[in-house]
Design a protein around this motif. Structure first.
Motif, PDB file in Angstrom:
ATOM      1  N   ALA A 270       0.820  -1.209   0.000  1.00  0.00           N
ATOM      2  CA  ALA A 270       0.000   0.000   0.000  1.00  0.00           C
ATOM      3  C   ALA A 270       0.856   1.262   0.000  1.00  0.00           C
ATOM      4  CB  ALA A 270      -0.932  -0.015   1.208  1.00  0.00           C
ATOM      5  N   ASP A 271       1.888   1.294   0.831  1.00  0.00           N
ATOM      6  CA  ASP A 271       2.720   2.496   0.894  1.00  0.00           C
ATOM      7  C   ASP A 271       3.430   2.759  -0.425  1.00  0.00           C
ATOM      8  OD1 ASP A 271       2.178   3.498   3.416  1.00  0.00           O
ATOM      9  OD2 ASP A 271       3.688   2.268   4.409  1.00  0.00           O
ATOM     10  N   ASN A 272       3.825   1.713  -1.127  1.00  0.00           N
ATOM     11  CA  ASN A 272       4.441   1.926  -2.431  1.00  0.00           C
ATOM     12  C   ASN A 272       3.445   2.493  -3.436  1.00  0.00           C
ATOM     13  OD1 ASN A 272       7.386   1.076  -2.946  1.00  0.00           O
ATOM     14  ND2 ASN A 272       6.648  -0.523  -1.545  1.00  0.00           N
ATOM     15  N   MET A 273       2.214   1.979  -3.426  1.00  0.00           N
ATOM     16  CA  MET A 273       1.210   2.518  -4.342  1.00  0.00           C
ATOM     17  C   MET A 273       0.893   3.977  -4.003  1.00  0.00           C
ATOM     18  SD  MET A 273      -0.819   2.385  -6.900  1.00  0.00           S
ATOM     19  CE  MET A 273      -0.714   0.675  -7.427  1.00  0.00           C
ATOM     20  N   LEU A 274       0.735   4.263  -2.739  1.00  0.00           N
ATOM     21  CA  LEU A 274       0.434   5.637  -2.340  1.00  0.00           C
ATOM     22  C   LEU A 274       1.598   6.570  -2.648  1.00  0.00           C
ATOM     23  CD1 LEU A 274      -1.354   4.888   1.045  1.00  0.00           C
ATOM     24  CD2 LEU A 274      -2.422   5.768  -1.035  1.00  0.00           C
ATOM     25  N   TYR A 275       2.825   6.076  -2.556  1.00  0.00           N
ATOM     26  CA  TYR A 275       3.991   6.871  -2.901  1.00  0.00           C
ATOM     27  C   TYR A 275       3.955   7.295  -4.364  1.00  0.00           C
ATOM     28  CZ  TYR A 275       8.912   7.955  -3.811  1.00  0.00           C
ATOM     29  OH  TYR A 275      10.082   8.556  -4.208  1.00  0.00           O
ATOM     30  N   VAL A 276       3.456   6.400  -5.218  1.00  0.00           N
ATOM     31  CA  VAL A 276       3.405   6.659  -6.658  1.00  0.00           C
ATOM     32  C   VAL A 276       2.295   7.637  -7.014  1.00  0.00           C
ATOM     33  CG1 VAL A 276       2.754   5.567  -8.840  1.00  0.00           C
ATOM     34  CG2 VAL A 276       4.504   4.526  -7.412  1.00  0.00           C
ATOM     35  N   LEU A 277       1.166   7.550  -6.328  1.00  0.00           N
ATOM     36  CA  LEU A 277       0.007   8.355  -6.687  1.00  0.00           C
ATOM     37  C   LEU A 277       0.217   9.837  -6.360  1.00  0.00           C
ATOM     38  CD1 LEU A 277      -2.923   6.057  -5.465  1.00  0.00           C
ATOM     39  CD2 LEU A 277      -1.864   6.170  -7.737  1.00  0.00           C
TER      40      LEU A 277
ATOM     41  N   ALA B 210       8.671  -2.058 -11.897  1.00  0.00           N
ATOM     42  CA  ALA B 210       9.896  -2.550 -11.271  1.00  0.00           C
ATOM     43  C   ALA B 210       9.603  -3.434 -10.062  1.00  0.00           C
ATOM     44  CB  ALA B 210      10.775  -1.373 -10.848  1.00  0.00           C
ATOM     45  N   MET B 211       8.386  -3.358  -9.537  1.00  0.00           N
ATOM     46  CA  MET B 211       7.997  -4.190  -8.393  1.00  0.00           C
ATOM     47  C   MET B 211       7.309  -5.482  -8.822  1.00  0.00           C
ATOM     48  SD  MET B 211       6.347  -1.255  -5.903  1.00  0.00           S
ATOM     49  CE  MET B 211       5.652  -2.497  -4.797  1.00  0.00           C
ATOM     50  N   VAL B 212       6.662  -5.466  -9.987  1.00  0.00           N
ATOM     51  CA  VAL B 212       5.863  -6.601 -10.426  1.00  0.00           C
ATOM     52  C   VAL B 212       6.735  -7.842 -10.622  1.00  0.00           C
ATOM     53  CG1 VAL B 212       4.425  -7.511 -12.294  1.00  0.00           C
ATOM     54  CG2 VAL B 212       4.111  -5.159 -11.507  1.00  0.00           C
ATOM     55  N   GLY B 213       6.277  -8.955 -10.078  1.00  0.00           N
ATOM     56  CA  GLY B 213       7.002 -10.203 -10.234  1.00  0.00           C
ATOM     57  C   GLY B 213       8.130 -10.398  -9.243  1.00  0.00           C
ATOM     58  N   ARG B 214       8.345  -9.421  -8.371  1.00  0.00           N
ATOM     59  CA  ARG B 214       9.393  -9.513  -7.362  1.00  0.00           C
ATOM     60  C   ARG B 214       8.745  -9.580  -5.987  1.00  0.00           C
ATOM     61  NH1 ARG B 214      13.533  -4.849  -8.132  1.00  0.00           N
ATOM     62  NH2 ARG B 214      14.881  -6.313  -7.009  1.00  0.00           N
ATOM     63  N   GLY B 215       9.435 -10.080  -5.011  1.00  0.00           N
ATOM     64  CA  GLY B 215       8.869 -10.280  -3.690  1.00  0.00           C
ATOM     65  C   GLY B 215       8.942  -9.067  -2.792  1.00  0.00           C
ATOM     66  N   MET B 216       8.236  -9.138  -1.697  1.00  0.00           N
ATOM     67  CA  MET B 216       8.141  -8.012  -0.774  1.00  0.00           C
ATOM     68  C   MET B 216       9.499  -7.538  -0.294  1.00  0.00           C
ATOM     69  SD  MET B 216       6.317  -7.715   2.980  1.00  0.00           S
ATOM     70  CE  MET B 216       7.834  -7.774   3.947  1.00  0.00           C
ATOM     71  N   GLN B 217      10.408  -8.456  -0.046  1.00  0.00           N
ATOM     72  CA  GLN B 217      11.703  -8.055   0.488  1.00  0.00           C
ATOM     73  C   GLN B 217      12.548  -7.271  -0.511  1.00  0.00           C
ATOM     74  OE1 GLN B 217      13.217 -11.883   2.018  1.00  0.00           O
ATOM     75  NE2 GLN B 217      12.914 -11.076   4.080  1.00  0.00           N
ATOM     76  N   THR B 218      12.169  -7.297  -1.783  1.00  0.00           N
ATOM     77  CA  THR B 218      12.903  -6.529  -2.797  1.00  0.00           C
ATOM     78  C   THR B 218      12.227  -5.197  -3.094  1.00  0.00           C
ATOM     79  OG1 THR B 218      11.728  -7.369  -4.761  1.00  0.00           O
ATOM     80  CG2 THR B 218      13.521  -8.727  -3.863  1.00  0.00           C
ATOM     81  N   TRP B 219      11.003  -5.003  -2.624  1.00  0.00           N
ATOM     82  CA  TRP B 219      10.287  -3.756  -2.897  1.00  0.00           C
ATOM     83  C   TRP B 219      10.916  -2.595  -2.138  1.00  0.00           C
ATOM     84  CZ3 TRP B 219       4.712  -5.864  -1.641  1.00  0.00           C
ATOM     85  CH2 TRP B 219       4.316  -6.755  -2.658  1.00  0.00           C
ATOM     86  N   PRO B 220      10.794  -1.382  -2.688  1.00  0.00           N
ATOM     87  CA  PRO B 220      11.217  -0.208  -1.910  1.00  0.00           C
ATOM     88  C   PRO B 220      10.439  -0.146  -0.595  1.00  0.00           C
ATOM     89  CG  PRO B 220      10.817   0.383  -4.206  1.00  0.00           C
ATOM     90  CD  PRO B 220      10.320  -1.034  -4.032  1.00  0.00           C
ATOM     91  N   SER B 221      10.999   0.529   0.366  1.00  0.00           N
ATOM     92  CA  SER B 221      10.367   0.655   1.679  1.00  0.00           C
ATOM     93  C   SER B 221      10.164   2.129   1.998  1.00  0.00           C
ATOM     94  CB  SER B 221      11.224  -0.017   2.753  1.00  0.00           C
ATOM     95  OG  SER B 221      10.579   0.003   3.999  1.00  0.00           O
ATOM     96  N   PRO B 222       9.176   2.757   1.342  1.00  0.00           N
ATOM     97  CA  PRO B 222       8.961   4.182   1.572  1.00  0.00           C
ATOM     98  C   PRO B 222       8.440   4.450   2.979  1.00  0.00           C
ATOM     99  CG  PRO B 222       7.173   3.281   0.273  1.00  0.00           C
ATOM    100  CD  PRO B 222       8.181   2.180   0.415  1.00  0.00           C
ATOM    101  N   ALA B 223       8.583   5.675   3.416  1.00  0.00           N
ATOM    102  CA  ALA B 223       8.041   6.057   4.715  1.00  0.00           C
ATOM    103  C   ALA B 223       6.512   5.952   4.674  1.00  0.00           C
ATOM    104  CB  ALA B 223       8.462   7.483   5.046  1.00  0.00           C
ATOM    105  N   GLU B 224       5.915   5.952   5.837  1.00  0.00           N
ATOM    106  CA  GLU B 224       4.454   5.905   5.925  1.00  0.00           C
ATOM    107  C   GLU B 224       3.856   7.052   5.114  1.00  0.00           C
ATOM    108  OE1 GLU B 224       1.330   6.507   9.551  1.00  0.00           O
ATOM    109  OE2 GLU B 224       2.994   5.118   9.885  1.00  0.00           O
ATOM    110  N   GLN B 225       2.935   6.728   4.227  1.00  0.00           N
ATOM    111  CA  GLN B 225       2.451   7.698   3.247  1.00  0.00           C
ATOM    112  C   GLN B 225       1.214   8.478   3.664  1.00  0.00           C
ATOM    113  OE1 GLN B 225       4.108   8.339   0.055  1.00  0.00           O
ATOM    114  NE2 GLN B 225       5.573   7.438   1.503  1.00  0.00           N
ATOM    115  N   LEU B 226       0.489   7.993   4.646  1.00  0.00           N
ATOM    116  CA  LEU B 226      -0.702   8.702   5.108  1.00  0.00           C
ATOM    117  C   LEU B 226      -0.518   9.126   6.554  1.00  0.00           C
ATOM    118  CD1 LEU B 226      -3.708   6.587   3.737  1.00  0.00           C
ATOM    119  CD2 LEU B 226      -2.795   8.719   2.809  1.00  0.00           C
TER     120      LEU B 226
END
Length: 413
Positions: free
Chosen positions: A101-108, A200-216
């Motif tokens: 969720a935080d990655n999606m919110l970071y993008v929006l 860049a996130m699709v097809g990769r696991g959670m541990q490889t995703w960016p870890s943005p700060a809390e978005q809300l």
């Protein structure tokens, strides 16, 4: 009146087993687990899941039965497949949704986020209503187990349960359509930069995703709205990353959810960041439940696999049709709300068939247990921890047991 529900995310876990040659195509494996819809509806996976449901119900309570992961409502976005096949095997970690969720919110952008907030503000009452309506079936099933039938009745009425379930799923269909009508156009309108980030996130696991700060900022929104937005955002990523088949997929325990098994599995994860639920729990405890029963009792539980099979297979096709319709919003089109509602009602009838069969079989087994068997089953439950709620749950939030409307209408001769 119970307090307002906060819809905190509760992880749902699966136990899948041998493959089954099912209807049409399967959801494609996306990770080391390779979980598919065939595995979810396979006889072995369903037998273990049903037996685990029986264990939870026969040793549980109304309060435990009421626990229900909010992610199981309006769940046509492929999120379950994403978590079940996470390449880094973190899909059943309590941080999985937050990271997605935080990655999606970071993008929006701000305008896109505002649309999700407005959607949450419109839907929180309906989400709460759906959760409260579940108590009617929960109460009826507990009455059946206790032999507390209305005067002049002798059974749980199948048609009445199916009709009630159909109305409940109609509400689910309405919420699903409303979410798709907002989330789909947002995804369709993503710009190149946003798509590049998500790709860049699709097809990769959670541990490889960016870890943005809390978005809300939690302080800026009512808690119910905040968590609903987080749920939407996580679903948007899986919807973007997936397919119709991913949206169609469900875990083995997606149906027959009124018997307390979600509580039994998810209680240790509540308020426990970073916790991963044991995915072998359902199968192990299901088999041990069957071993504790005599031949006739075990056959009553295992026989539900054959009894529910037609309904379960039709559910796959109904979900596929709903998922196909909702995805029209992602390609610049519009889904037909009447079609979604009609299919959702049918979905509810089918789930009603399943839960009626479960409740009837579990009650018959429960009423035939010897004192020795009762002791054995309680011991199995205690191996998983002493999880006995004092009140009830509205989704994953603890509440006082609500005043449940009369359930006499669900019984007949």
């Amino acid at each position: 009146m119970p307090p307002q529900v906060s819809l905190r995310f509760a992880v749902a876990v699966l136990a899948a087993a041998a493959a089954w040659s099912g209807p049409q195509a399967s959801a494609s494996p996306q990770g080391p687990g390779g979980y598919t819809i065939q595995q979810s509806i396979s006889d072995e996976a369903q037998r273990n899941t049903i037996a685990f449901d029986a264990l939870a119900f026969l040793t549980g309570s109304r309060g435990a039965d009421s626990f229900f992961p909010p992610g199981k409502v309006a769940d046509y976005w492929g999120f379950q497949l994403l978590r079940d096949n996470d390449p880094t095997e973190m899909g059943h970690n309590t941080d999985f949704l937050t990271r997605a969720a935080d990655n999606m919110l970071y993008v929006l952008n701000d305008a896109q986020r505002a649309q999700l907030v407005a959607l949450a503000e419109r839907q929180v009452d309906a989400i709460r209503d759906y959760g409260m309506r579940r108590f009617v079936l929960i109460d009826a099933f507990r009455r059946l187990l206790a032999g507390d039938l209305p005067r002049g009745t002798s059974r749980l009425d199948a048609a009445a349960v199916q009709a009630y379930s159909a109305e409940l799923y109609r509400l689910d269909g309405q919420m699903s359509w409303e979410r798709a009508a907002v989330m789909g156009p947002i995804l369709y309108g993503l710009d190149a930069r946003q798509r590049q980030y998500l790709d860049a996130m699709v097809g990769r696991g959670m541990q490889t995703w960016p870890s943005p700060a809390e978005q809300l900022d939690k302080r800026s929104l009512p808690h119910d709205v905040h968590v609903a937005v987080m749920t939407y955002a996580g679903d948007m990523f899986s919807w973007y990353a997936g397919s119709v088949e991913a949206d169609t997929y469900f875990c083995p325990e997606r149906h027959g959810t009124y018997f307390g098994s979600f509580y039994l599995k998810d209680a240790p994860a509540m308020g426990n960041p970073g916790y991963s639920i044991d995915t072998s729990l359902t199968g192990d405890m299901g088999r041990r439940l069957l071993a504790a029963l005599d031949t006739a009792q075990a056959a009553r539980v295992s026989g539900l696999v054959d009894l529910q099979r037609p309904a379960l297979h039709e559910i796959v096709e109904v979900r596929r049709q709903i998922s196909t319709e909702l995805r029209r919003f992602m390609t610049g089109g519009s889904a037909d709300s009447a079609t979604v509602l009609r299919l959702s009602e049918r979905y509810g009838q089918l789930d009603g068939q399943i839960v009626h069969a479960y409740a009837s079989a579990f009650a018959a087994v429960g009423q035939s247990l010897t004192s020795t068997q009762q002791t054995q089953l309680v011991a199995l439950r205690r191996e998983m921890g002493d999880y006995s709620p004092k009140g009830a749950y509205l989704y994953s939030d603890a509440i006082d047991m609500p005043l449940i409307p009369g359930t006499d209408f669900l019984f007949g001769n």
